[in-house]
Design a protein around this motif. Structure first.
Motif, PDB file in Angstrom:
ATOM      1  N   LYS A   1      -6.351  -3.633  -2.631  1.00 37.40           N
ATOM      2  CA  LYS A   1      -5.435  -3.163  -1.590  1.00 37.40           C
ATOM      3  C   LYS A   1      -5.622  -3.951  -0.305  1.00 37.40           C
ATOM      4  N   GLU A   2      -6.883  -4.191   0.036  1.00 42.76           N
ATOM      5  CA  GLU A   2      -7.175  -4.962   1.252  1.00 42.76           C
ATOM      6  C   GLU A   2      -6.684  -6.400   1.105  1.00 42.76           C
ATOM      7  N   ALA A   3      -6.946  -7.003  -0.060  1.00 41.86           N
ATOM      8  CA  ALA A   3      -6.584  -8.402  -0.284  1.00 41.86           C
ATOM      9  C   ALA A   3      -5.073  -8.617  -0.290  1.00 41.86           C
ATOM     10  N   THR A   4      -4.318  -7.581  -0.611  1.00 43.85           N
ATOM     11  CA  THR A   4      -2.851  -7.695  -0.642  1.00 43.85           C
ATOM     12  C   THR A   4      -2.209  -7.077   0.595  1.00 43.85           C
ATOM     13  N   GLY A   5      -3.005  -6.827   1.619  1.00 41.18           N
ATOM     14  CA  GLY A   5      -2.469  -6.256   2.851  1.00 41.18           C
ATOM     15  C   GLY A   5      -1.892  -4.873   2.666  1.00 41.18           C
ATOM     16  N   GLY A   6      -2.428  -4.119   1.704  1.00 39.87           N
ATOM     17  CA  GLY A   6      -1.963  -2.771   1.445  1.00 39.87           C
ATOM     18  C   GLY A   6      -0.746  -2.687   0.534  1.00 39.87           C
ATOM     19  N   ARG A   7      -0.198  -3.825   0.151  1.00 39.92           N
ATOM     20  CA  ARG A   7       1.048  -3.830  -0.626  1.00 39.92           C
ATOM     21  C   ARG A   7       0.824  -3.497  -2.094  1.00 39.92           C
ATOM     22  N   GLY A   8      -0.243  -4.007  -2.689  1.00 39.25           N
ATOM     23  CA  GLY A   8      -0.449  -3.891  -4.124  1.00 39.25           C
ATOM     24  C   GLY A   8       0.116  -5.091  -4.868  1.00 39.25           C
ATOM     25  N   VAL A   9       0.150  -4.982  -6.174  1.00 37.93           N
ATOM     26  CA  VAL A   9       0.571  -6.112  -7.008  1.00 37.93           C
ATOM     27  C   VAL A   9       1.863  -5.773  -7.744  1.00 37.93           C
ATOM     28  N   ASP A  10       2.593  -6.809  -8.112  1.00 43.68           N
ATOM     29  CA  ASP A  10       3.891  -6.622  -8.763  1.00 43.68           C
ATOM     30  C   ASP A  10       3.758  -6.323 -10.254  1.00 43.68           C
ATOM     31  N   VAL A  11       2.798  -6.980 -10.906  1.00 35.87           N
ATOM     32  CA  VAL A  11       2.634  -6.825 -12.351  1.00 35.87           C
ATOM     33  C   VAL A  11       1.147  -6.700 -12.663  1.00 35.87           C
ATOM     34  N   ILE A  12       0.807  -5.808 -13.586  1.00 37.30           N
ATOM     35  CA  ILE A  12      -0.561  -5.684 -14.090  1.00 37.30           C
ATOM     36  C   ILE A  12      -0.532  -5.850 -15.599  1.00 37.30           C
ATOM     37  N   LEU A  13      -1.329  -6.780 -16.096  1.00 37.35           N
ATOM     38  CA  LEU A  13      -1.531  -6.965 -17.531  1.00 37.35           C
ATOM     39  C   LEU A  13      -2.870  -6.322 -17.867  1.00 37.35           C
ATOM     40  N   ASP A  14      -2.833  -5.211 -18.620  1.00 39.81           N
ATOM     41  CA  ASP A  14      -4.019  -4.370 -18.767  1.00 39.81           C
ATOM     42  C   ASP A  14      -4.487  -4.268 -20.214  1.00 39.81           C
ATOM     43  N   VAL A  15      -5.749  -4.577 -20.435  1.00 42.41           N
ATOM     44  CA  VAL A  15      -6.351  -4.443 -21.762  1.00 42.41           C
ATOM     45  C   VAL A  15      -7.212  -3.192 -21.875  1.00 42.41           C
ATOM     46  N   MET A  16      -7.375  -2.446 -20.782  1.00 44.05           N
ATOM     47  CA  MET A  16      -8.314  -1.328 -20.751  1.00 44.05           C
ATOM     48  C   MET A  16      -7.704  -0.002 -21.199  1.00 44.05           C
ATOM     49  N   GLY A  17      -6.451   0.225 -20.924  1.00 43.24           N
ATOM     50  CA  GLY A  17      -5.832   1.467 -21.354  1.00 43.24           C
ATOM     51  C   GLY A  17      -6.206   2.651 -20.486  1.00 43.24           C
ATOM     52  N   ALA A  18      -6.637   3.743 -21.117  1.00 42.61           N
ATOM     53  CA  ALA A  18      -6.808   5.022 -20.436  1.00 42.61           C
ATOM     54  C   ALA A  18      -7.736   4.948 -19.222  1.00 42.61           C
ATOM     55  N   LYS A  19      -8.825   4.249 -19.339  1.00 44.44           N
ATOM     56  CA  LYS A  19      -9.836   4.224 -18.272  1.00 44.44           C
ATOM     57  C   LYS A  19      -9.262   3.750 -16.947  1.00 44.44           C
ATOM     58  N   TYR A  20      -8.334   2.795 -16.994  1.00 46.84           N
ATOM     59  CA  TYR A  20      -7.796   2.192 -15.780  1.00 46.84           C
ATOM     60  C   TYR A  20      -6.387   2.688 -15.437  1.00 46.84           C
ATOM     61  N   LEU A  21      -5.854   3.655 -16.178  1.00 46.87           N
ATOM     62  CA  LEU A  21      -4.464   4.033 -15.988  1.00 46.87           C
ATOM     63  C   LEU A  21      -4.180   4.475 -14.553  1.00 46.87           C
ATOM     64  N   ASP A  22      -4.945   5.423 -14.035  1.00 48.51           N
ATOM     65  CA  ASP A  22      -4.706   5.914 -12.685  1.00 48.51           C
ATOM     66  C   ASP A  22      -4.922   4.813 -11.650  1.00 48.51           C
ATOM     67  N   ALA A  23      -6.010   4.055 -11.794  1.00 53.84           N
ATOM     68  CA  ALA A  23      -6.310   2.981 -10.841  1.00 53.84           C
ATOM     69  C   ALA A  23      -5.225   1.920 -10.851  1.00 53.84           C
ATOM     70  N   ASN A  24      -4.709   1.607 -12.031  1.00 51.21           N
ATOM     71  CA  ASN A  24      -3.642   0.612 -12.127  1.00 51.21           C
ATOM     72  C   ASN A  24      -2.372   1.075 -11.429  1.00 51.21           C
ATOM     73  N   VAL A  25      -1.973   2.313 -11.662  1.00 52.08           N
ATOM     74  CA  VAL A  25      -0.752   2.822 -11.042  1.00 52.08           C
ATOM     75  C   VAL A  25      -0.901   2.828  -9.523  1.00 52.08           C
ATOM     76  N   ARG A  26      -2.065   3.217  -9.021  1.00 47.46           N
ATOM     77  CA  ARG A  26      -2.295   3.215  -7.581  1.00 47.46           C
ATOM     78  C   ARG A  26      -2.295   1.800  -7.000  1.00 47.46           C
ATOM     79  N   SER A  27      -2.543   0.800  -7.845  1.00 50.80           N
ATOM     80  CA  SER A  27      -2.607  -0.591  -7.385  1.00 50.80           C
ATOM     81  C   SER A  27      -1.270  -1.310  -7.426  1.00 50.80           C
ATOM     82  N   LEU A  28      -0.244  -0.662  -7.954  1.00 48.94           N
ATOM     83  CA  LEU A  28       1.071  -1.293  -8.050  1.00 48.94           C
ATOM     84  C   LEU A  28       1.787  -1.299  -6.703  1.00 48.94           C
ATOM     85  N   ALA A  29       2.539  -2.342  -6.468  1.00 51.38           N
ATOM     86  CA  ALA A  29       3.455  -2.391  -5.326  1.00 51.38           C
ATOM     87  C   ALA A  29       4.719  -1.614  -5.671  1.00 51.38           C
TER      88      ALA A  29
END
Length: 323
Positions: A199-227
Motif C-alpha cells: 500500500k505504501e509503495a503504491t501510494g495507497g492505490r493498490g495494484v491492478d492485477v494479482i496473479l495468485d498461487v496461494m488461494g485461501a490464505k491470501y484471499l482477504d489480503a489480496n482483495v484489500r491490495s487491489l486498486a
C-alpha cells in the motif's frame, strides 16, 4: 515403457519407477518420446491425492514435456518422426512416451536446449492465458506471489515486457534479489506485513492485477491490495481451498475475483493457448527479452528428491526431470 507411478496418495516415498503399457498415437494425436519433464506444484498435489487428472487422462503425473516425435497419428500434418517438440499435457508426463492431441505440441523456442524447454511451456501457457483473461495492460501494476518460482519469475519478465510495473513477494533476501534482477519494481518479504508495504509503495492505490498461487490464505489480503477495478486471478491453492471473502471491500473497489485452471480446459482452448505461446513468448525468449532464470535438473530415477526439493522452500526457478 518406464514411467513414474504413485502407488498410493502420500509423500515422495510413494513414487517409484515401473514398467507400464506404452500409449499409441490415435487420430489427431502425436506420440512423443520424452527427453525431459517439468515438475510443478500441481504434481505435488496430484501425488498427495488432492488434484486428480481429468476423466480419461493418464493417471501418470506430469503436465509438460519435451522430446522427439515418435509417431504421427492419422490426420496430423506438419510433423514427422524425429522432430523436436515441447508439449502441454493434462497428465502423463513422467513417462518415456506420451500421446496427446497435436494442437498441444509445438516446436521448442529457438536457441533453447530441449531439456530447458521442458520447463517453459506450462509456465508460459499459464501466465499468458491468465494475463489475457484479466486483460493486463501496459502501464498497470501487477502483483505476482512467489516471484522466485517458475510461474512468478516468468510473470515478472512477461509483465515488464508488456510495459507494466511489477510487485512480487518472496521468502528470503536471496530470492528477493533475484526478483529485482528480473525486473520487479517492488519486492516484498512475505514474512513481513507485505499488504501495508505494498500500500505504501503504491501510494495507497493498490495494484491492478494479482496473479495468485496461494488461494485461501491470501484471499482477504489480496482483495484489500487491489486498486479500484482491480482483478484478482487465483491459479493455485498452496494456502488452502476455503477462505473468507469480504464482499463489502470487493464492492467498494468494483473489483473482480476469478479463478482458472489450465489443466481442465477443453482441447481446443489448450491448442489456442499453445499457439499463442509460440507466437508471442518464443520470440521473447529467442531475443533475450525473457530469459530462463534458474533450473535444477534431476534424473527421473531421483524423482522423489525432485519433489522434496520443490517443497523444501529452497527452490528457485524450475525443476526438470531428465530421461
Amino acid at each position: 515403457m518406464r514411467a513414474v507411478i504413485a502407488t498410493e496418495p502420500g509423500g515422495p516415498e510413494v513414487l517409484q519407477i515401473a514398467d507400464v503399457e506404452a500409449p499409441v498415437a490415435g487420430p489427431g494425436e502425436l506420440l512423443l518420446r520424452t527427453v525431459a519433464a517439468g515438475v510443478n506444484r500441481a504434481d505435488i498435489l496430484q501425488r498427495q491425492g488432492h488434484y486428480p487428472p481429468p476423466r480419461g487422462t493418464s493417471e501418470i503425473i506430469g503436465l509438460e514435456v519435451s522430446g522427439h516425435i515418435e509417431a504421427v497419428g492419422e490426420g496430423v500434418q506438419g510433423w514427422k518422426a524425429g522432430d523436436p517438440a515441447v508439449a502441454l499435457l493434462a497428465g502423463g508426463g513422467y513417462a518415456e512416451l506420451v500421446a496427446l492431441p497435436a494442437g498441444q505440441v509445438i516446436r521448442p523456442p529457438e536457441g533453447v536446449d530441449l531439456v530447458t524447454a521442458a520447463g517453459l511451456i506450462e509456465v508460459a501457457a499459464t501466465v499468458v492465458s491468465n494475463m489475457d483473461h484479466v486483460h493486463l495492460a501496459p502501464g498497470e501494476t501487477l502483483l505476482t506471489h512467489g516471484g522466485a518460482g517458475g510461474i512468478g519469475s516468468f510473470a515478472i519478465q512477461y509483465a515488464k515486457g508488456l510495459g507494466c510495473r511489477v510487485a512480487t513477494t518472496a521468502g528470503s533476501a536471496e530470492k528477493l534479489d533475484l526478483c529485482r534482477e528480473l525486473g520487479a519494481d517492488i519486492a516484498l518479504d512475505y514474512h513481513d506485513d507485505w499488504v501495508a508495504q505494498l500500500k505504501e509503495a503504491t501510494g495507497g492505490r493498490g495494484v491492478d492485477v494479482i496473479l495468485d498461487v496461494m488461494g485461501a490464505k491470501y484471499l482477504d489480503a489480496n482483495v484489500r491490495s487491489l486498486a479500484r477495478r482491480g482483478r484478482l486471478v487465483v491459479i493455485g491453492m498452496q494456502g488452502g481451498i476455503k477462505g473468507e471473502l469480504n464482499l463489502n471491500v470487493l464492492l467498494s473497489k468494483n473489483a473482480t475475483v476469478t479463478a482458472t485452471s489450465l489443466r481442465f480446459r477443453p482441447v481446443e482452448e489448450k491448442a489456442a493457448i499453445v499457439a499463442r505461446v509460440a507466437e508471442t513468448v518464443w520470440p521473447l525468449l529467442a531475443s533475450g527479452a525473457i530469459r530462463v532464470v534458474r533450473e535444477t535438473r534431476f534424473p527421473v530415477e531421483d524423482v522423489r528428491a525432485a519433489h522434496e526439493h520443490l517443497t523444501s522452500g529452497a527452490n528457485a526457478g524450475k525443476i526438470i526431470l531428465t530421461f
